[in-house]
Design an enzyme around this catalytic site. Structure first.
Site, PDB file in Angstrom:
ATOM      1  N   HIS A  76       0.810  -1.345  -0.075  1.00 25.18           N
ATOM      2  CA  HIS A  76       0.037   0.027   0.018  1.00 25.18           C
ATOM      3  C   HIS A  76       0.972   1.102  -0.053  1.00 25.18           C
ATOM      4  CE1 HIS A  76      -2.352   3.279   2.435  1.00 25.18           C
ATOM      5  NE2 HIS A  76      -2.967   3.042   1.343  1.00 25.18           N
ATOM      6  N   SER A  77       0.569   2.200  -0.944  1.00 25.40           N
ATOM      7  CA  SER A  77       1.326   3.639  -0.814  1.00 25.40           C
ATOM      8  C   SER A  77       2.685   3.302  -1.087  1.00 25.40           C
ATOM      9  CB  SER A  77       0.851   4.397   0.265  1.00 25.40           C
ATOM     10  OG  SER A  77       1.154   5.632   0.194  1.00 25.40           O
ATOM     11  N   TYR A  78       3.474   4.022   0.081  1.00 24.16           N
ATOM     12  CA  TYR A  78       4.826   3.706   0.118  1.00 24.16           C
ATOM     13  C   TYR A  78       5.337   2.172   0.071  1.00 24.16           C
ATOM     14  CZ  TYR A  78       9.400   3.050   2.249  1.00 24.16           C
ATOM     15  OH  TYR A  78      10.608   2.488   2.767  1.00 24.16           O
ATOM     16  N   GLY A  80       4.263  -0.069  -1.732  1.00 26.81           N
ATOM     17  CA  GLY A  80       4.492  -0.184  -3.295  1.00 26.81           C
ATOM     18  C   GLY A  80       6.162  -0.547  -3.604  1.00 26.81           C
ATOM     19  N   HIS A 215      -7.589   7.068   0.498  1.00 26.23           N
ATOM     20  CA  HIS A 215      -6.376   6.613   0.205  1.00 26.23           C
ATOM     21  C   HIS A 215      -6.233   5.097   0.999  1.00 26.23           C
ATOM     22  CE1 HIS A 215      -1.999   5.761  -0.626  1.00 26.23           C
ATOM     23  NE2 HIS A 215      -1.792   6.177   0.399  1.00 26.23           N
TER      24      HIS A 215
END
Length: 240
Positions: A76-78, A80, A215
């Protein structure tokens, strides 16, 4: 049954996966939700030397020491950035990759390079106020976290080292050999830096999905996200 490794984003920890983790476990799957070094319950390990490589090592070591194989690896998010690096090192153990409203870096690229200019300067200014390397959490309201969870998320988030955003990723191309890749875009996050990655995912022929929420999809839409993760391994939920 499948094996899932779910990697959280910046400032968060294993706690943000509670709902999805329980849902997948209730279906009989193995689920690992590591907290990365320096945040959450591992915030006592926070230091300026913690970087992207540290977090990639966290996930690679989990996979190796738990002897996990045929893994569905979701970031998720960072996170990735972290799962790309981990999958590049242990691609033979990865069944599928899922990028959840996430950064997808190319070799030699850092997260900061991909941010819109205003967000990039905001991160650097925040770190400058935090002894030059401590980046405080962005408020949950910015990410459009659902109203019920916002206060809780703000209490749970912890400082993240700037080096995790600054360090370029090192990839040797093994991650590109993973064919089963899904990208999920949260459409309820108005100032999103992730739309370009969603468009790139479609251009690369990945499975590209959208979810109408903020998000933090695992908090806003845990049931829908669980179904998507099960669909990745073509496992249907058990019925009562």
């Amino acid at each position: 049954m499948a094996t899932f490794v779910l990697v959280h984003g910046a400032w968060r920890g294993s706690w943000c996966w509670k709902r999805v983790r329980k849902a997948l476990q209730s279906e009989g799957h193995d689920v690992f939700t590591p907290t990365l070094t320096g945040v959450g319950e591992r915030s006592h390990l926070l230091s300026s030397s913690v970087n992207l490589e540290t977090h990639i090592d966290d996930v690679v070591n989990l996979i190796q020491w738990e002897d996990l194989r045929d893994v569905v690896l979701c970031g998720h998010s960072y996170g990735g950035c972290v799962v790309s690096g981990a999958a590049d090192r242990v691609s033979e153990r990865i069944r599928a990759l899922v990028y959840l409203d996430a950064f997808v870096l190319q070799n030699g690229q850092s997260l900061l390079e991909t941010l819109p200019p205003a967000q990039k300067s905001g991160q650097l200014e925040a770190a400058a106020r935090g002894e030059g390397w401590k980046v405080p959490p962005i408020p949950a309201e910015f990410f459009n976290v659902n109203a019920v969870d916002r206060d809780w998320v703000n209490r749970q988030c912890t400082v993240q080292p700037l080096a995790t955003f600054q360090q370029p990723i090192k990839l040797i191309g093994k991650v590109d050999g993973i064919r089963d890749v899904t990208f999920i875009l949260a459409t309820g996050f108005g100032d999103s830096p992730f739309t370009p990655f969603y468009e790139q995912a479609k251009a690369r022929g990945w499975k590209a999905l959208t979810m109408p929420c903020g998000h933090d999809v695992m908090l806003d839409r845990p049931d829908e996200l669980t179904r998507v993760l099960l669909d990745v391994v073509e496992v249907q939920p058990m019925t009562a």
